[in-house]
Scaffold this motif. Structure first.
Motif, mmCIF file in Angstrom:
data_model
loop_
_atom_site.group_PDB
_atom_site.id
_atom_site.type_symbol
_atom_site.label_atom_id
_atom_site.label_comp_id
_atom_site.label_asym_id
_atom_site.label_seq_id
_atom_site.Cartn_x
_atom_site.Cartn_y
_atom_site.Cartn_z
ATOM 1 N N GLY A 65 0.801 -1.227 0.000
ATOM 2 C CA GLY A 65 0.000 0.000 0.000
ATOM 3 C C GLY A 65 0.826 1.265 0.000
ATOM 4 O O GLY A 65 0.316 2.344 -0.257
ATOM 5 N N GLN B 52 -4.804 -3.327 4.002
ATOM 6 C CA GLN B 52 -4.240 -3.566 2.670
ATOM 7 C C GLN B 52 -5.111 -4.521 1.867
ATOM 8 O O GLN B 52 -5.134 -4.466 0.634
ATOM 9 C CB GLN B 52 -2.800 -4.081 2.806
ATOM 10 C CG GLN B 52 -2.104 -4.440 1.507
ATOM 11 C CD GLN B 52 -1.975 -3.245 0.571
ATOM 12 O OE1 GLN B 52 -2.248 -2.114 0.944
ATOM 13 N NE2 GLN B 52 -1.586 -3.504 -0.670
ATOM 14 N N GLN C 284 -8.186 -4.346 1.602
ATOM 15 C CA GLN C 284 -9.142 -3.500 0.866
ATOM 16 C C GLN C 284 -8.522 -2.997 -0.431
ATOM 17 O O GLN C 284 -9.165 -2.971 -1.484
ATOM 18 C CB GLN C 284 -9.552 -2.289 1.721
ATOM 19 C CG GLN C 284 -10.367 -2.636 2.947
ATOM 20 C CD GLN C 284 -10.680 -1.389 3.775
ATOM 21 O OE1 GLN C 284 -9.927 -0.413 3.753
ATOM 22 N NE2 GLN C 284 -11.793 -1.431 4.492
ATOM 23 N N VAL C 285 -7.252 -2.601 -0.341
ATOM 24 C CA VAL C 285 -6.554 -2.115 -1.537
ATOM 25 C C VAL C 285 -6.492 -3.229 -2.585
ATOM 26 O O VAL C 285 -6.771 -3.026 -3.769
ATOM 27 C CB VAL C 285 -5.141 -1.608 -1.169
ATOM 28 C CG1 VAL C 285 -4.296 -1.377 -2.413
ATOM 29 C CG2 VAL C 285 -5.240 -0.330 -0.339
ATOM 30 N N LYS D 258 -8.432 -5.717 -2.917
ATOM 31 C CA LYS D 258 -9.777 -5.965 -3.446
ATOM 32 C C LYS D 258 -10.112 -4.940 -4.544
ATOM 33 O O LYS D 258 -10.696 -5.287 -5.579
ATOM 34 C CB LYS D 258 -10.784 -5.864 -2.289
ATOM 35 C CG LYS D 258 -12.221 -6.130 -2.668
ATOM 36 C CD LYS D 258 -12.516 -7.618 -2.706
ATOM 37 C CE LYS D 258 -13.975 -7.836 -3.112
ATOM 38 N NZ LYS D 258 -14.237 -9.203 -3.567
ATOM 39 N N LEU D 259 -9.706 -3.680 -4.321
ATOM 40 C CA LEU D 259 -9.929 -2.659 -5.363
ATOM 41 C C LEU D 259 -9.202 -3.032 -6.654
ATOM 42 O O LEU D 259 -9.728 -2.855 -7.751
ATOM 43 C CB LEU D 259 -9.465 -1.274 -4.884
ATOM 44 C CG LEU D 259 -10.330 -0.565 -3.834
ATOM 45 C CD1 LEU D 259 -9.688 0.766 -3.435
ATOM 46 C CD2 LEU D 259 -11.749 -0.321 -4.341
ATOM 47 N N TYR D 260 -7.986 -3.551 -6.511
ATOM 48 C CA TYR D 260 -7.242 -3.987 -7.698
ATOM 49 C C TYR D 260 -8.035 -5.062 -8.446
ATOM 50 O O TYR D 260 -8.154 -5.023 -9.660
ATOM 51 C CB TYR D 260 -5.875 -4.559 -7.284
ATOM 52 C CG TYR D 260 -4.780 -3.517 -7.142
ATOM 53 C CD1 TYR D 260 -4.835 -2.558 -6.144
ATOM 54 C CD2 TYR D 260 -3.687 -3.495 -8.004
ATOM 55 C CE1 TYR D 260 -3.836 -1.610 -6.003
ATOM 56 C CE2 TYR D 260 -2.679 -2.552 -7.877
ATOM 57 C CZ TYR D 260 -2.756 -1.615 -6.875
ATOM 58 O OH TYR D 260 -1.761 -0.680 -6.740
#
Lengths: 322, 295
Positions: free
Chosen positions: A261, A305, A307-308, A310-312
């Protein structure tokens, strides 16, 4: 009767055939604050010195002829009023545009500008698979037109070309105007050369753009070249993947953040330039690390992280260019 | 004043001196910095080149945490300021908004676009105008000629950043005057430092950085100051290479903005991390009567 104010104007004067070096000539005029700089220059030419050379035509921000430096900013002289310049600088200093050789006074040689424009093949290349209907219009949907509604506003004045620090440092860079125009053809659904255009422009200078947005600031028509160049970069990566140092850096940066992140600075050098690049940067890296030991460590992993990541997953296949 | 503190990657890593100075100055001025260990990188102008929507989503996630806490967000990096502001701007477009909202919802997050993103320069300008700052100055920077170097993304695109004239800014010079320093006006102050292509076209990037340092020096600057740690990398960390690229010796101390504020408010060079700089700052410190202890 509009009140006049004293306007000190310094104008760059240079005739390469006669002058050893350029010089500034100071003039003082009484003018209303809303007077365009172009009008002031024409007044100098008609009343004080008929040898002053400058390019202009329409006086209405349409023809794009009178771009020059006004207090260091690349601007149309017909669109820039003396009042705000006096407020900020106390006078008006006028120079020819940058990044183009001076022919005389405020007139530059626009040859390089147009050659850079020609490099991007600035016309529609018919797509054999979808021939243009002969004698009939070839309609586009409003959504298709929306993708490039800004770029046709360009009047090719050269202000962005003059303002561009990448062009200044690297003459092989095509400059903002040519790239904004290239974008316009790349997203035009009637064009048949999209892939070739995107492949050709990558080694041809796309990744030299600094995205400093000086072009967007200087554009009198709000074409926003820096944003179109950003869009081109994303489209180029979609078309070809990460093949250039610039695209490897962008894609590498994105991948770099996936694990923790925060940026892992050393890893990014390797991602952009491979092991060879890392070795080339090693002496400088070690020199820096003596005072900045964090360079040799991995960054902390941020909280959330997952969550990050998952966004990817959710947005990995998005194509922007919005 | 309470603000969500967004230090960005570099201030937490190789530019740690920026974080040290920011915390020192905030404490001195009574600004409470609220840390968010879940903030990610802003994308730095690179992730959006690979995937714009993903970059907007990453920053919408960051902004959502500050919004939920009811705080405005403080940046200390021009690029972070630019990228977070860009996210707020792009989220006004319905097509992007829908995609980002849908993705955030799957993380159990929502963002309503309410978080204001402010760089430290803006916070100081708005909340600590000269008449409020001047009485706090215990070590005026008198005699120090400083070339402010704004960093592109604090100023442009003007309609996204939108708090100062992008080509004729003066907030940084006003601040320097309040601290007792003498601002130097030069073209390079609103130019690019070259950082975005430092690892892509290094020679060109070094040359661009070198030109700005030369320009500041030619106008009499004893030092430069920047609100952006990426500019600091170009101008300080790589000044040796910039000098080679322009073919001149360069010896220009480059301060982070809060370091100069800190010096004027009484911090020691060590407290501000000055010994971590690559270009020695002693020549500038001598002018204001303090010299760094070797770190």
């Amino acid at each position: 009767m509009v009140e006049s104010v004293a306007v000190p104007i310094s104008v760059y004067r240079y005739d390469p055939a006669r002058d050893a070096t350029p010089r500034y000539v100071d003039y003082s005029l009484d003018l209303p604050r809303h007077t365009p700089v172009l009008t002031a220059l024409l007044k100098i030419r008609s009343e004080i010195d008929s040898t002053l050379s400058l390019r202009y035509s329409c006086r209405s921000s349409i023809c794009g002829s009178c771009a020059m430096l006004i207090n260091s900013k690349s601007r149309l002289a017909c669109q820039t009023q003396v009042g705000p310049e006096l407020d900020l600088h106390g006078r008006v200093v006028v120079d020819p545009m940058r990044n183009q050789p001076v022919l005389r006074d405020l007139v530059v040689d626009q040859g390089p500008f147009w050659q850079d424009y020609e490099r991007i093949v600035p016309h529609l290349v018919p797509d054999p698979a979808h021939p243009m209907p002969e004698g009939k219009p070839n309609p586009m949907t409003p959504e298709q037109v929306d993708r490039f509604y800004e770029t046709p506003r360009c009047i090719a004045c050269g202000a962005c070309y003059s303002a561009c620090p990448a062009k200044e440092a690297d003459p092989t860079f095509p400059g903002p105007m040519a790239l904004a125009k290239l974008y316009r053809f790349v997203v035009d659904p009637r064009d048949g050369a999209r892939r070739e255009r995107l492949l050709r422009i990558q080694p041809g200078g796309l990744w030299t753009c600094l995205r400093c947005h000086l072009c967007t600031s200087s554009c009198p028509k709000d074409v926003r070249p820096s944003e179109r160049i950003r869009d081109l970069k994303e489209l180029a990566i979609h078309e070809q993947g990460a093949t250039e140092a610039g695209s490897r850096h962008a894609v590498g940066f994105k991948e770099n953040l996936h694990d923790r992140g925060l940026l892992n600075e050393m890893r990014l050098v390797r991602q952009t330039d491979g092991v060879v690049g890392l070795l080339r940067q090693a002496p400088q890296g070690l020199r820096l690390a003596r005072k900045k030991p964090e360079l040799l460590k991995k960054p902390r992993r941020i909280e959330g992280q997952d969550q990050v990541q998952k966004l990817y997953e959710l947005l990995e296949d998005e194509e922007g260019g919005a | 004043m309470r603000l969500a503190y967004y230090p960005g990657c570099v201030a937490q890593e190789s530019g740690k001196e920026l974080d040290m100075a920011t915390r020192w100055v905030a404490k001195k001025l009574g600004i409470e910095l609220v840390d968010f260990p879940n903030f990610s990188c802003c994308g730095s102008g690179f992730v959006d080149e690979a995937n714009l929507v993903l970059n907007v989503a990453l920053n919408a996630r960051n902004l959502s945490f500050a919004e939920k806490a009811g705080l405005d967000l403080l940046t200390v990096c021009s690029t972070c300021q630019g990228m977070l502001s860009l996210a707020n701007k792009k989220l006004e477009l319905p097509a992007i908004r829908t995609r980002v909202d849908t993705a955030l919802a799957q993380l159990g997050l929502e963002y309503h676009g309410k978080t204001k993103v402010k760089h430290m320069l803006q916070v100081l300008t708005e909340s600590f105008p000269p008449e409020r700052l001047r009485p706090l100055v215990v070590r005026p920077l008198t005699g120090l000629k400083v070339g402010a170097f704004y960093g592109c993304h604090l100023l442009r695109p003007a309609d996204e950043l939108g708090w100062e004239n992008a080509e004729d800014p003066h907030s940084f010079e006003d601040l320097l005057k309040a601290l007792g320093a003498e601002p130097v006006m030069y073209r390079g102050r609103v130019m690019c430092c070259g950082f975005p292509i430092l690892f892509v076209k290094e020679g060109v990037a070094n040359q661009i950085a070198g030109r700005q340092v030369e320009d500041a020096a030619a106008h009499g600057a004893d030092a430069m100051a920047t609100p952006c740690p990426l500019c600091h990398i170009s101008l300080d960390s790589f000044q040796n290479k910039a000098a080679k690229a322009v073919g001149h010796k360069l010896d220009m101390p480059v301060f982070h903005l809060p370091q100069l504020v800190g010096l004027a408010l009484g911090a020691t060079p060590d407290e501000l991390g000055l010994p971590r700089h690559m270009v020695d700052t002693d020549s500038a410190l001598r002018r204001i009567g303090t010299v760094a202890v070797p770190g």
